[in-house]
Enzyme design. Sequence first.
Site, PDB file in Angstrom:
ATOM      1  N   GLY A  21      31.347  28.925  32.361  1.00 43.27           N
ATOM      2  CA  GLY A  21      30.285  29.117  33.348  1.00 43.27           C
ATOM      3  C   GLY A  21      30.183  28.024  34.395  1.00 43.27           C
ATOM      4  O   GLY A  21      29.100  27.786  34.936  1.00 43.27           O
ATOM      5  N   SER A  22      31.306  27.386  34.739  1.00 39.49           N
ATOM      6  CA  SER A  22      31.193  26.328  35.756  1.00 39.49           C
ATOM      7  C   SER A  22      30.903  26.920  37.137  1.00 39.49           C
ATOM      8  O   SER A  22      30.181  26.309  37.935  1.00 39.49           O
ATOM      9  CB  SER A  22      32.453  25.459  35.785  1.00 39.49           C
ATOM     10  OG  SER A  22      33.550  26.143  36.324  1.00 39.49           O
ATOM     11  N   ARG A  74      33.020  51.862  26.359  1.00 42.16           N
ATOM     12  CA  ARG A  74      32.845  51.030  27.545  1.00 42.16           C
ATOM     13  C   ARG A  74      31.644  51.507  28.361  1.00 42.16           C
ATOM     14  O   ARG A  74      30.854  50.714  28.873  1.00 42.16           O
ATOM     15  CB  ARG A  74      34.135  51.102  28.381  1.00 42.16           C
ATOM     16  CG  ARG A  74      34.246  50.073  29.472  1.00 42.16           C
ATOM     17  CD  ARG A  74      35.598  50.158  30.167  1.00 42.16           C
ATOM     18  NE  ARG A  74      36.715  49.812  29.316  1.00 42.16           N
ATOM     19  CZ  ARG A  74      37.098  48.562  29.047  1.00 42.16           C
ATOM     20  NH1 ARG A  74      36.454  47.553  29.557  1.00 42.16           N
ATOM     21  NH2 ARG A  74      38.128  48.324  28.273  1.00 42.16           N
ATOM     22  N   MET A  99      35.066  38.394  31.676  1.00 36.52           N
ATOM     23  CA  MET A  99      36.388  38.912  31.342  1.00 36.52           C
ATOM     24  C   MET A  99      36.296  40.295  30.693  1.00 36.52           C
ATOM     25  O   MET A  99      36.780  40.517  29.589  1.00 36.52           O
ATOM     26  CB  MET A  99      37.109  37.913  30.419  1.00 36.52           C
ATOM     27  CG  MET A  99      37.371  36.581  31.106  1.00 36.52           C
ATOM     28  SD  MET A  99      38.229  36.789  32.699  1.00 36.52           S
ATOM     29  CE  MET A  99      38.832  35.138  32.992  1.00 36.52           C
ATOM     30  N   ARG A 100      35.652  41.212  31.394  1.00 36.25           N
ATOM     31  CA  ARG A 100      35.573  42.606  30.924  1.00 36.25           C
ATOM     32  C   ARG A 100      35.892  43.523  32.104  1.00 36.25           C
ATOM     33  O   ARG A 100      35.498  43.237  33.241  1.00 36.25           O
ATOM     34  CB  ARG A 100      34.157  42.946  30.445  1.00 36.25           C
ATOM     35  CG  ARG A 100      33.741  42.277  29.176  1.00 36.25           C
ATOM     36  CD  ARG A 100      34.325  42.941  27.951  1.00 36.25           C
ATOM     37  NE  ARG A 100      34.047  44.372  27.859  1.00 36.25           N
ATOM     38  CZ  ARG A 100      34.694  45.194  27.026  1.00 36.25           C
ATOM     39  NH1 ARG A 100      35.641  44.746  26.266  1.00 36.25           N
ATOM     40  NH2 ARG A 100      34.377  46.470  26.982  1.00 36.25           N
ATOM     41  N   ASN A 116      33.222  39.015  42.936  1.00 36.24           N
ATOM     42  CA  ASN A 116      33.992  38.351  41.887  1.00 36.24           C
ATOM     43  C   ASN A 116      34.730  37.167  42.496  1.00 36.24           C
ATOM     44  O   ASN A 116      34.990  37.152  43.703  1.00 36.24           O
ATOM     45  CB  ASN A 116      35.012  39.328  41.288  1.00 36.24           C
ATOM     46  CG  ASN A 116      35.838  38.704  40.170  1.00 36.24           C
ATOM     47  OD1 ASN A 116      35.304  37.998  39.305  1.00 36.24           O
ATOM     48  ND2 ASN A 116      37.141  38.946  40.166  1.00 36.24           N
ATOM     49  N   HIS A 118      38.300  34.881  41.828  1.00 32.57           N
ATOM     50  CA  HIS A 118      39.574  34.887  41.098  1.00 32.57           C
ATOM     51  C   HIS A 118      40.410  33.705  41.586  1.00 32.57           C
ATOM     52  O   HIS A 118      40.489  33.468  42.792  1.00 32.57           O
ATOM     53  CB  HIS A 118      40.307  36.208  41.340  1.00 32.57           C
ATOM     54  CG  HIS A 118      41.580  36.327  40.564  1.00 32.57           C
ATOM     55  ND1 HIS A 118      41.594  36.588  39.205  1.00 32.57           N
ATOM     56  CD2 HIS A 118      42.880  36.202  40.943  1.00 32.57           C
ATOM     57  CE1 HIS A 118      42.849  36.632  38.783  1.00 32.57           C
ATOM     58  NE2 HIS A 118      43.649  36.397  39.814  1.00 32.57           N
ATOM     59  N   GLU A 183      36.706  26.552  44.067  1.00 36.51           N
ATOM     60  CA  GLU A 183      35.891  27.687  43.622  1.00 36.51           C
ATOM     61  C   GLU A 183      34.410  27.342  43.705  1.00 36.51           C
ATOM     62  O   GLU A 183      33.587  28.145  44.137  1.00 36.51           O
ATOM     63  CB  GLU A 183      36.246  28.077  42.175  1.00 36.51           C
ATOM     64  CG  GLU A 183      37.628  28.660  42.005  1.00 36.51           C
ATOM     65  CD  GLU A 183      37.843  29.222  40.603  1.00 36.51           C
ATOM     66  OE1 GLU A 183      36.991  29.978  40.123  1.00 36.51           O
ATOM     67  OE2 GLU A 183      38.876  28.885  39.980  1.00 36.51           O
TER      68      GLU A 183
HETATM   69  C1  GAR Z   1      37.402  30.755  36.979  1.00 36.73           C
HETATM   70  O1  GAR Z   1      38.551  30.021  37.333  1.00 36.73           O
HETATM   71  C2  GAR Z   1      37.421  32.124  37.608  1.00 36.73           C
HETATM   72  O2  GAR Z   1      37.965  32.135  38.898  1.00 36.73           O
HETATM   73  C3  GAR Z   1      38.293  32.890  36.645  1.00 36.73           C
HETATM   74  O3  GAR Z   1      37.868  32.464  35.383  1.00 36.73           O
HETATM   75  C4  GAR Z   1      37.418  31.099  35.482  1.00 36.73           C
HETATM   76  C5  GAR Z   1      36.034  31.027  34.887  1.00 36.73           C
HETATM   77  O4  GAR Z   1      35.604  29.673  34.830  1.00 36.73           O
HETATM   78  N1  GAR Z   1      38.134  34.307  36.803  1.00 36.73           N
HETATM   79  C6  GAR Z   1      39.145  35.168  36.670  1.00 36.73           C
HETATM   80  O5  GAR Z   1      40.275  34.849  36.342  1.00 36.73           O
HETATM   81  C7  GAR Z   1      38.786  36.630  36.963  1.00 36.73           C
HETATM   82  N2  GAR Z   1      39.938  37.465  36.953  1.00 36.73           N
HETATM   83  P1  GAR Z   1      34.084  29.326  34.733  1.00 36.73           P
HETATM   84  O6  GAR Z   1      33.544  30.096  33.518  1.00 36.73           O
HETATM   85  O7  GAR Z   1      34.054  27.855  34.507  1.00 36.73           O
HETATM   86  O8  GAR Z   1      33.422  29.745  36.015  1.00 36.73           O
END
Ligand code: GAR
Length: 202
Positions: A21-22, A74, A99-100, A116, A118, A183
């Site tokens: 969750g950063s 789902r 991640m769903r 979203n 990525h 990000e």
């Molecule tokens: C982040 O790097 C995000 O971009 C990625 O998961 C990480 C979550 O980190 N998302 C994906 O890959 C989506 N396909 P976080 O929980 O620290 O925000």
Amino acid sequence: MNLRRIDPGKKRVAILISGRGSNMQALIQAAKAAGYPAEIVGVFSNKLDAPGLDYARANGVPTAARSHKHFASREDFDAWIDAVLEDWQVDYVCLAGFMRIFSNGFARKWSGRMLNIHPSLLPLHKGLKPQQQALDAGDAESGCTVHWVIPDLDDGPTILQARVPILPGDDADSLAARILVQEHRAYPQALAMVARGEAVFP
Ligand code: GAR
């Protein structure tokens, strides 16, 4: 990009997470600024022990958590998430490491209201381990993309991208850390653009 101002009030935003969750933290912190055009009204996780939930609670943000494993389909799980979002009277949904994959019905309902992030320069390197994909491809640069969610995974119109160089000696972890810094800047910036009506679903 369309430029038009539609609503001066703060938009109500929910964040969906599955873990650390950063990015959620970056959004919660950004939304504390008086002039920020959105407020975070809830955080939902499909993992009951997601570390991000503790941070949200400690910052006074309501949380809800329910495992997808408790639902027969789902569609049933998505209906439960949908009810939570409706209860919070959400204008926009931010996926932050959620991640769903959604059912088509849920994705269609929230189309134009769901973002979203990525860690790649989409349309390059969708799916899992995008940083390793970028290294394997021999790319000279990588970055992150904030985009509108459509039913296809890690696809949909781009709102904002931020770029980083890929340096000699990088591995997936060092590249991920460099991208993550961007990000945490890009997601609050993109949400502000959406909430101010400066970025609209095409
Ligand atoms: C982040 O790097 C995000 O971009 C990625 O998961 C990480 C979550 O980190 N998302 C994906 O890959 C989506 N396909 P976080 O929980 O620290 O925000």
